[in-house]
Each structure stands twice: as structure tokens, then as C-alpha cells.
Write an enzyme that holds these catalytic residues in place. Structure first.
Site, PDB file in Angstrom:
ATOM      1  N   LYS A 267     -37.577  51.929-171.389  1.00 36.44           N
ATOM      2  CA  LYS A 267     -38.097  53.191-170.858  1.00 36.44           C
ATOM      3  C   LYS A 267     -36.947  53.952-170.190  1.00 36.44           C
ATOM      4  O   LYS A 267     -36.071  53.329-169.556  1.00 36.44           O
ATOM      5  CB  LYS A 267     -39.174  52.827-169.835  1.00 36.44           C
ATOM      6  CG  LYS A 267     -40.005  53.939-169.252  1.00 36.44           C
ATOM      7  CD  LYS A 267     -41.091  53.285-168.358  1.00 36.44           C
ATOM      8  CE  LYS A 267     -42.003  54.326-167.741  1.00 36.44           C
ATOM      9  NZ  LYS A 267     -43.040  53.688-166.910  1.00 36.44           N
TER      10      LYS A 267
ATOM     11  N   SER B 172     -47.560  55.472-168.111  1.00 36.42           N
ATOM     12  CA  SER B 172     -46.428  56.326-168.354  1.00 36.42           C
ATOM     13  C   SER B 172     -45.425  55.742-169.354  1.00 36.42           C
ATOM     14  O   SER B 172     -44.504  56.446-169.766  1.00 36.42           O
ATOM     15  CB  SER B 172     -45.711  56.655-167.052  1.00 36.42           C
ATOM     16  OG  SER B 172     -45.290  55.482-166.429  1.00 36.42           O
TER      17      SER B 172
ATOM     18  N   SER C  29     -49.021  51.412-165.875  1.00 34.07           N
ATOM     19  CA  SER C  29     -48.177  52.129-166.828  1.00 34.07           C
ATOM     20  C   SER C  29     -47.595  51.358-167.995  1.00 34.07           C
ATOM     21  O   SER C  29     -46.953  51.950-168.846  1.00 34.07           O
ATOM     22  CB  SER C  29     -47.044  52.834-166.085  1.00 34.07           C
ATOM     23  OG  SER C  29     -47.568  53.964-165.418  1.00 34.07           O
TER      24      SER C  29
END
Lengths: 462, 97
Positions: A74, A149, A173
Site C-alpha cells: 500500500k 482503504s 482497512s
């Protein structure tokens, strides 16, 4: 042997050629370009890593536990010398001065970094729609969000670009995108994995969390990643893994077995039936105040966010906006550097911490956090694991919830409690014919190995 | 319960050093009113004398020796990668009191 172990073994045995594996992964990534999974594909660096690995293999040198395994992280992980954007205007040109400990550990085992994946800006979001770069699309159905996310990381694994990715899970997330994309996600015990080098969101709940194809792969990665880090004072060394040694007892969280989308309800009931047929003890467990966990989470996390994001002033790094005195430059830098959701959370956090509201909101939420932790502890005296769906719904449509922040927050209804308690929680994809549905498995703190073994067993049930 | 007034949004934005446009002030006023309306439910929780939880690790006093750790030293080339230095120093705007 887990899938990841197998790739490493085949690489060492010369059955897989790193540069070929990487080239295939990069080709796959390019073919998935419309899904907007990556903020940056590190083509040259990945091929360079592959060639270095091949040279070392040719010289007969020892190689790591993830030799030749392609992966991505990420884009809130710092990787020295490269850009970390956190998908926000503030950091579009930010060059990381150091490397995140968890990323360093994976690279030390000779895995090959393909690139950085898309996320909600600063990890604020449940759909990856808050990204400066636009949303990532769900590989299962590109009209849907992949969740957030860590939407990019989950999509990368779901689209078969790479067998694992690292994300972060602060309130769901990794678990939520894993559930929406049909892959496995695991949030470990808070403090098991180092947060050094991760762009901070909420420091008391942020967890580096792997996305994988199987619980066994997640266990393999967690063993590599775990360990007290002198650069993160909230980490600890895990002791020996508790082994159950008998048939598991699981509890269904009563308060989360309601208000479910029919497909989610059916998938959940079906797995409970399979668990019962396997002879496991299944009971209903009540955590009376768990319904308040979402409110508690948004108070505490927005407070921590408002503090953590105060470092973005445009003075030492990040996009500097405007001219004038300190107030003017900082104010305009922050106006231009953040996405709307970031500003929303900063202001909410400022509100709950401000004079006149602090006791009613922030302190109240801290006490409620204690209450929730104690209710988990009480529940875990009778059961080994607590089960619930990861989310009340399957993946929602792009644009469906963007006009209503509160609706967006609701996606995390069932995941935030485990974050507040710091306990391990897995998202296991269930066998469904329609859109993916994830099963959430929660166990006590420091039972990460047991959690993953339970997930593996549930996954194998007939 | 607490309606979020425009003045409160302006106050919060000033505390948080966020320059907001008129449109943004109106939007955030509306949105925060709804969000605060939702979080208000936690005020009814019976938490009484429970101790507040600050962190969940149970760790205390995570200290190290007071010796320079090379890993934690920011090199000037790293600083320069992300800011414009003047004579090797960061030039920042004046704080007007």
C-alpha cells in the site's frame, strides 16, 4: 508447504526464473491498468531485484524465505529513495528518507516489490474512492468498489497480479477490501508488527496487515514480519503460540447477526452450518455495547488523526501552498494538500479534543473502549473465537456512498471493535456463487497463530 | 443535541490550521452535524468510573539508551530531497504574533 513457500522453493530449485515471474506479474499489472490498482509500478527496480536474485542463485548463495515471490505494498509504506504519496496531494512528490521495517523484512527474504498500491488518501476511507488518483475498481466487478482503504492491495491479489500484498488495517482497512474482493486478509494483534515507516493514521489502532490467497500464506508472512522493533516502542516479541488441542468453541456475535444483506446472511448461516457439522461447539454470544463501537472508533481515531496529520504543514516536506507568513502558508498548504475526508476527520478530531467537548466525547470514548475490551475478555472466557460477517453488505457500487460520509463509515460497523481491542481478526472468503463475502474471525490478543489455524480449518470444511 | 454552527466550523478550522472556502464551511457544517449526531449516542454509555484506555499493549516505559542511533539520523540529502535548503538550512515563513 504454503503457496508462498512453494514459490520460494521452486525458485531455489531453478524451476521458476525470477525475471520471468516478475515479467509475467508486470504484464498482468499492465493488463489490469483500467482497475487503477497501482499508484506506482516499480518496473525497473523489480526487474533489477529479479536479476540480482538470479545472480545470487547462480553463485549458489543462500536466499530468503520469499525468494522470487512478487508482491506489492500500500502506498503508505515508506521505501527509501522512492515516492510515498499516501494517495494525497500533500505527498505527491515526497521521497521517502527511510524504509518501513515490515517492508525491509520482506525484502530481506528476497521477495520482489512490484509497486505501490492505491488507497484512500491517508488511509481514510472504506472504498478507496478518497484517493487523489481516483478509485480502484473491484476485479470481480469493475462497477463496484474494492472496499478500502487498502483497496489496491486487495485488488492486486484478487486480480492474480501477485500472491500477496501488504496493507494497513486501522478499523477494517484490510479486512473489508479482502471481504469485498474475495481474498484473505489478516489484522494481527496490535503491536505484533512494527509500524515504523508507515504513514500514521491512528497510532493506537494502526496495524500492518497482509492480504494473501490463504490463511497459511498469511501465517508464513506474519512469522517473518513479527518481532519487537527498537524503532517502534509499541511492539513486543510474541511468545509461544497457544495450541488449542481440542475441538474449537466459537461464538456468534449476536449484535452483528442482524441487518445483513440477504446474500451475506445466507453465506454466514451456511458456514455456521458447516462448522456445526464438523462438531465444533457454536453458541450465541452477546457483547452488549458493541453497537457503540463505531461511534467510539470515530471519536478516538479522528482525535488521533487530527494529531498525526498536524505534521503536514508544507514546511519541511510536502506540497507547500501560498505565500505570506506562517499562518498563511500552513493554512493554504493544508487546504490544498488534503482530500475532503481528511479535512472532515481532522475537524471532527479537533472538535472532540477541544475545550468544552473533551470530557463528553474523547474521555467518554476512552472509557467506552475499556468497557468493550472487558466485554471481549468476558466473551473469550467461554469461546475460543468470535465470528461475524466482516461487513453487513457485499461490495457496493462506485459512487453509491460518496455523498454521505456517515453511510461510508457504516461499512466498518463490524470491524472497528477488534481494532479498538487490539485483537487479531481475519477476513476469510466464503464459498459463494455471487459477490464475495468475508467471514470475520476474532480471537484474544496474542493468539495470532491460533486465529490463522482456525481460519485455515474453516476454509477447508466440507 | 449539539447542532454544529458555522462559527464552530470556522473555529475548528482555525484550530486545525485549515483554510476553508465558504462552500466548504457550509458542506462541513452539514456533514459534521450528521456525524456528531451519530457519535452522540456514546454519551449515553454507562461507563461511569471505568479507567480510560490509552493503549492496548500494556507496555510501559519503552526506553532506550541515550546514545545516537544512526538509523534515526536524518541525513541532509534526505532533507534536501523534500525541501529547498538555503545554506543547508530550511527557510520557513515568519510567524507573525
Amino acid at each position: 508447504m504454503t503457496g508462498l513457500e512453494q514459490i520460494a522453493a521452486q525458485t531455489k530449485a531453478g524451476q521458476l526464473k525470477p525475471s520471468q515471474v516478475v515479467r509475467e506479474a508486470l504484464d498482468k499489472a499492465a493488463a489490469c491498468e483500467p482497475l487503477n490498482i497501482f499508484t506506482e509500478v516499480l518496473t525497473d527496480s523489480a526487474l533489477g531485484q529479479a536479476r540480482d536474485l538470479e545472480d545470487r542463485l547462480a553463485r549458489g548463495e543462500p536466499v530468503g524465505k520469499l525468494a522470487g515471490v512478487p508482491f506489492c505494498v500500500k502506498d503508505n509504506f515508506l521505501y527509501r529513495g522512492t515516492t510515498t504519496t499516501a494517495a494525497a496531494p500533500f505527498l505527491l512528490d515526497f521521497t521517502a528518507p527511510y524504509t518501513a521495517t515490515c517492508l525491509k523484512k520482506i525484502l530481506a527474504e528476497d521477495a520482489i516489490l512490484l509497486g505501490k498500491t492505491n488507497l484512500d488518501a491517508f488511509a481514510h476511507g472504506t472504498s478507496t474512492e478518497n484517493s487523489y488518483f481516483g478509485p480502484t475498481k473491484n476485479p470481480r466487478d469493475p462497477s463496484l468498489t474494492p472496499g478500502g482503504s487498502s483497496g489496491g492491495s486487495a485488488a492486486a491479489v484478487a486480480a492474480d497480479i501477485c500472491p500477496f500484498a501488504l496493507g494497513t488495517d486501522t478499523g477494517g482497512s484490510v479486512r473489508l477490501p479482502a471481504s469485498f474482493c474475495g481474498v484473505f486478509g489478516f489484522k494481527p494483534t496490535y503491536g505484533l508488527l512494527s509500524r515504523y515507516g508507515i504513514v500514521a493514521m491512528a497510532s493506537s489502532t494502526d496495524c500492518v496487515s497482509p492480504v494473501t490467497r490463504s490463511p497459511a500464506d498469511a501465517a508464513y508472512l506474519t512469522r517473518i514480519l513479527a518481532g519487537a522493533d527498537p524503532l517502534d516502542g509499541t511492539t513486543f516479541d510474541a511468545g509461544p503460540d497457544p495450541v488449542l488441542g481440542r475441538t474449537p468453541k466459537v461464538g456468534v456475535v449476536k449484535e452483528f447477526n442482524t441487518g445483513l444483506q440477504p446474500e451475506v446472511g445466507r453465506a454466514f448461516e451456511a458456514v455456521l452450518d458447516r462448522i456445526k457439522s464438523a462438531g465444533w461447539q457454536v453458541s450465541e454470544v452477546s457483547l452488549p455495547d458493541i453497537g457503540l463501537a463505531l461511534a467510539c472508533y470515530y471519536v478516538l481515531v479522528s482525535a488521533e488523526v487530527s494529531s498525526n496529520l498536524s505534521r503536514y504543514d508544507g514546511l519541511r516536506y510536502g506540497a507547500r501552498g501560498g505565500e505570506g507568513d506562517w499562518e498563511a502558508v500552513v493554512g493554504s498548504s493544508r487546504a490544498g494538500g488534503f482530500m475532503a475526508e481528511n479535512k472532515r476527520r481532522i475537524m471532527l478530531g479537533t472538535y472532540v479534543l477541544s475545550q468544552g467537548y473533551y470530557e463528553a466525547y474523547y474521555q467518554q470514548a476512552q472509557k467506552l473502549r475499556t468497557l468493550l475490551i472487558r466485554q471481549f475478555e468476558t466473551a473469550f472466557r467461554d469461546v475460543d473465537a468470535l465470528l461475524s460477517p466482516v461487513s453487513p453488505t457485499t461490495a457496493f457500487k462506485l459512487g453509491e456512498k460518496t455523498a454521505d460520509p456517515l453511510q461510508m463509515y457504516m461499512a466498518d460497523l463490524m470491524t472497528v471493535a477488534a481494532s479498538l481491542a487490539g485483537i487479531p481478526a481475519a477476513s476469510l472468503p466464503l464459498p459463494v456463487s455471487g459477490l464475495p463475502v468475508g467471514l470475520q474471525i476474532m480471537t484474544p490478543q496474542k493468539t495470532d497463530g491460533m486465529n490463522l489455524r482456525l481460519a485455515e480449518e474453516v476454509g477447508k470444511l466440507p | 443535541m449539539s447542532a454544529i454552527s458555522r462559527d464552530l466550523i470556522v473555529h475548528l478550522a482555525r484550530l486545525a490550521k485549515l483554510d476553508l472556502s465558504e462552500d466548504e464551511i457550509a458542506t462541513y457544517q452539514r456533514e459534521l452535524t450528521a456525524i456528531v449526531g451519530f457519535i452522540d449516542q456514546l454519551r449515553q454509555a454507562d461507563v461511569g468510573d471505568l479507567p480510560p484506555t490509552e493503549q492496548v499493549t500494556g507496555l510501559q516505559d519503552a526506553t532506550r539508551e541515550d546514545e545516537a542511533d544512526e538509523r534515526l539520523v536524518l541525513r541532509s540529502e534526505d532533507l534536501a530531497a523534500n525541501a529547498t535548503l538555503v545554506d543547508g538550512q530550511l527557510k520557513v515563513p515568519r510567524v507573525n504574533l
